[in-house]
Scaffold this active site. Structure first.
Site, short mmCIF file in Angstrom:
data_model
loop_
_atom_site.label_atom_id
_atom_site.label_comp_id
_atom_site.label_asym_id
_atom_site.label_seq_id
_atom_site.Cartn_x
_atom_site.Cartn_y
_atom_site.Cartn_z
N GLU A 49 0.77 -1.22 -0.13
CA GLU A 49 -0.18 -0.07 0.11
C GLU A 49 0.80 1.35 -0.14
O GLU A 49 0.59 2.04 -0.66
CB GLU A 49 -1.03 0.13 1.32
CG GLU A 49 -2.19 -0.98 1.07
CD GLU A 49 -3.21 -0.73 0.04
OE1 GLU A 49 -3.09 0.41 -0.64
OE2 GLU A 49 -3.88 -1.60 -0.32
N TYR A 130 -6.25 6.89 4.25
CA TYR A 130 -6.36 5.57 3.47
C TYR A 130 -5.61 4.18 3.82
O TYR A 130 -6.11 3.05 3.84
CB TYR A 130 -5.87 6.17 1.79
CG TYR A 130 -5.64 4.87 0.77
CD1 TYR A 130 -6.86 4.22 0.65
CD2 TYR A 130 -4.30 4.48 0.53
CE1 TYR A 130 -6.69 3.10 -0.26
CE2 TYR A 130 -4.13 3.21 -0.05
CZ TYR A 130 -5.57 2.64 -0.49
OH TYR A 130 -5.46 1.57 -1.33
N ASP A 148 -9.43 5.24 -2.20
CA ASP A 148 -8.12 5.79 -3.19
C ASP A 148 -8.64 6.52 -4.29
O ASP A 148 -9.97 6.60 -4.49
CB ASP A 148 -7.02 4.66 -3.30
CG ASP A 148 -7.73 3.58 -4.33
OD1 ASP A 148 -9.00 3.93 -4.60
OD2 ASP A 148 -6.83 2.80 -4.87
N CYS A 200 -13.81 1.06 -14.80
CA CYS A 200 -14.26 2.42 -14.60
C CYS A 200 -12.89 3.33 -14.67
O CYS A 200 -12.55 3.89 -13.86
CB CYS A 200 -14.85 2.48 -13.45
SG CYS A 200 -15.95 4.05 -13.18
N CYS A 207 -18.25 0.62 -19.74
CA CYS A 207 -19.42 0.61 -18.90
C CYS A 207 -20.09 -0.83 -19.12
O CYS A 207 -20.86 -1.65 -18.25
CB CYS A 207 -20.45 1.66 -18.79
SG CYS A 207 -19.67 3.07 -18.36
N CYS A 210 -19.19 -3.58 -16.67
CA CYS A 210 -19.26 -3.27 -15.42
C CYS A 210 -20.42 -4.04 -14.52
O CYS A 210 -21.59 -4.01 -15.17
CB CYS A 210 -19.37 -1.75 -15.39
SG CYS A 210 -19.61 -1.18 -13.54
N CYS A 216 -25.63 2.56 -12.09
CA CYS A 216 -24.63 3.45 -12.26
C CYS A 216 -25.57 5.16 -12.73
O CYS A 216 -25.98 5.03 -13.94
CB CYS A 216 -23.65 3.42 -13.01
SG CYS A 216 -22.49 4.83 -13.37
FE1 SF4 Z 1 -17.85 3.34 -14.02
FE2 SF4 Z 1 -20.63 3.66 -13.93
FE3 SF4 Z 1 -19.42 2.94 -16.18
FE4 SF4 Z 1 -19.38 1.13 -14.08
S1 SF4 Z 1 -21.23 1.79 -15.20
S2 SF4 Z 1 -17.69 1.57 -15.30
S3 SF4 Z 1 -19.50 2.55 -12.54
S4 SF4 Z 1 -19.24 4.82 -15.15
#
Ligand code: SF4
Length: 359
Positions: A49, A130, A148, A200, A207, A210, A216
């Site tokens: 870290e 952190y 972070d 992201c 996305c 994701c 989101c």
């Molecule tokens: Fe990032 Fe939202 Fe896209 Fe997922 S859906 S990668 S959290 S912007």
């Protein structure tokens, strides 16, 4: 959308995603595995870290391997001479981290090991919010809110936080707190970090891959890349300085004069070439450290986090030891001296221009 009715469930798709997509890193425990009983596990988490602050995973890997081979436990690191640790850190940058690493390892050794809570970890020298939260979560399984830069980006987008940084940090943290689970808290922290670095991403977030895309808000809004809103970058000032390459001897016996920089300032505690007193905040005087025939070898450029530096390199030969603290170092071993990058560039320039080509 989960966000509209139960935020406490948002960690589930993330952990499922992490179970199959976690990065395989030398300081990581596999997803879902029980915490290792290895007593050096917290040490490895802490070391990684600290190294990863402002530094990429690719740059950290060889340093992590070198440190854990040389000093397998925090007690080994605590017993190491300062200059050896600083030399091993050379090239990784942000050298105050290495000084704090030494201080912190000695405090941990004095206590007989790492404390196990976020609150107690915060009391260690050089350990910020952190790092304390991430060690508490990853090494000890305590529920801690780990934020972070990667997590900051994911949260800003998930919750459409349009307030600019750094003011937005309080809101980001509050949202991170709302979605941090009580179980698998270390895996959750690492899942968020991996999502930020792999999916992201700062530019062109992926996305479609994701696991939380349905929840989101920035994706729904159509422009996730615009978040988080960052303050305009200030132009970095230009600085000037001079480094001095002082040599004696010939052929295999040739040596160069190296100094140990003062403990706390810029590049403090690092082995270095003598210089004219520049720091990243002021220009050097240009004054040479001894009288003699100085040859101008040209200049190297280096960019620090807060300034650009043009470092002139001058060479002289002498048989007398220059004044001040320092030591003669075998020329053919200069790469093992552990010079920070800016001085390694100056040394490489000087070596490339040696008349006898010794390297
Ligand atoms: Fe990032 Fe939202 Fe896209 Fe997922 S859906 S990668 S959290 S912007």
């Amino acid at each position: 959308m989960i966000a509209s009715f139960d935020l406490s469930l948002l960690h589930r798709p993330l952990l499922d995603w992490y179970d199959t997509h976690a990065r395989d890193l030398p300081w990581r425990n596999p997803p879902g595995a029980p915490r290792p009983i290895d007593p050096n596990w917290p040490y490895r988490v802490w070391l990684s870290e600290v190294m990863l602050q402002q530094t990429t995973v690719a740059a950290v890997k060889p340093y992590f391997a070198k440190f854990t081979q040389t000093w397998p436990s925090v007690f080994d690191l605590a017993a190491a001479p300062d200059e050896e640790v600083m030399a091993a850190w050379a090239g990784l940058g942000y050298y105050s981290r290495a000084r704090n690493l030494v201080k912190c390892s000695r405090e941990v050794a004095k206590r007989g090991g790492f404390p196990t809570t976020e609150k107690a970890l915060r009391e260690l020298p050089g350990l910020g919010a952190y790092t304390a939260a991430s060690i508490a979560a990853i090494a000890f399984g305590e529920r801690a809110v780990v934020v972070d830069a990667n997590v900051e980006r994911v949260i800003s987008r998930l919750f459409l936080i349009v307030e600019p940084l750094p003011a937005a940090r309080k809101t980001i943290r509050a949202h991170a707190d709302r979605i941090t689970p009580h179980e698998r808290t270390g895996d959750f922290a690492q899942a968020m970090m991996d999502l930020g670095s792999q999916v992201c991403t700062t530019k062109a977030p992926r996305c479609l891959l994701c696991p939380v895309r349905e929840d989101c808000q920035a994706r729904a809004n159509g422009d996730p890349q615009a978040l988080p809103v960052k303050p305009a970058k200030k132009a970095k000032p230009e600085r000037k300085g001079t480094a001095f390459w002082i040599e004696r001897g010939e052929g295999e016996g040739a040596e160069v004069w190296l100094v140990q920089r003062e403990g706390t300032g810029m590049l403090g505690g690092m082995r270095a070439l003598p210089d004219d007193g520049w720091t990243a905040r002021k220009d050097g005087s240009g004054a040479e450290p001894l009288s003699g025939d100085w040859e101008d070898l040209g200049a190297v450029r280096h960019t620090f986090s807060h300034a650009h530096l043009t470092l002139q390199v001058k060479r002289a030969r002498t048989d007398a030891a220059p004044t001040g603290e320092g030591k003669w170092w075998p020329l053919h071993e200069w790469e093992e001296a552990g010079l920070p990058t800016v001085f390694a560039k100056a040394a490489a320039l000087a070596m490339a221009q040696r008349p006898d080509g010794v390297d």
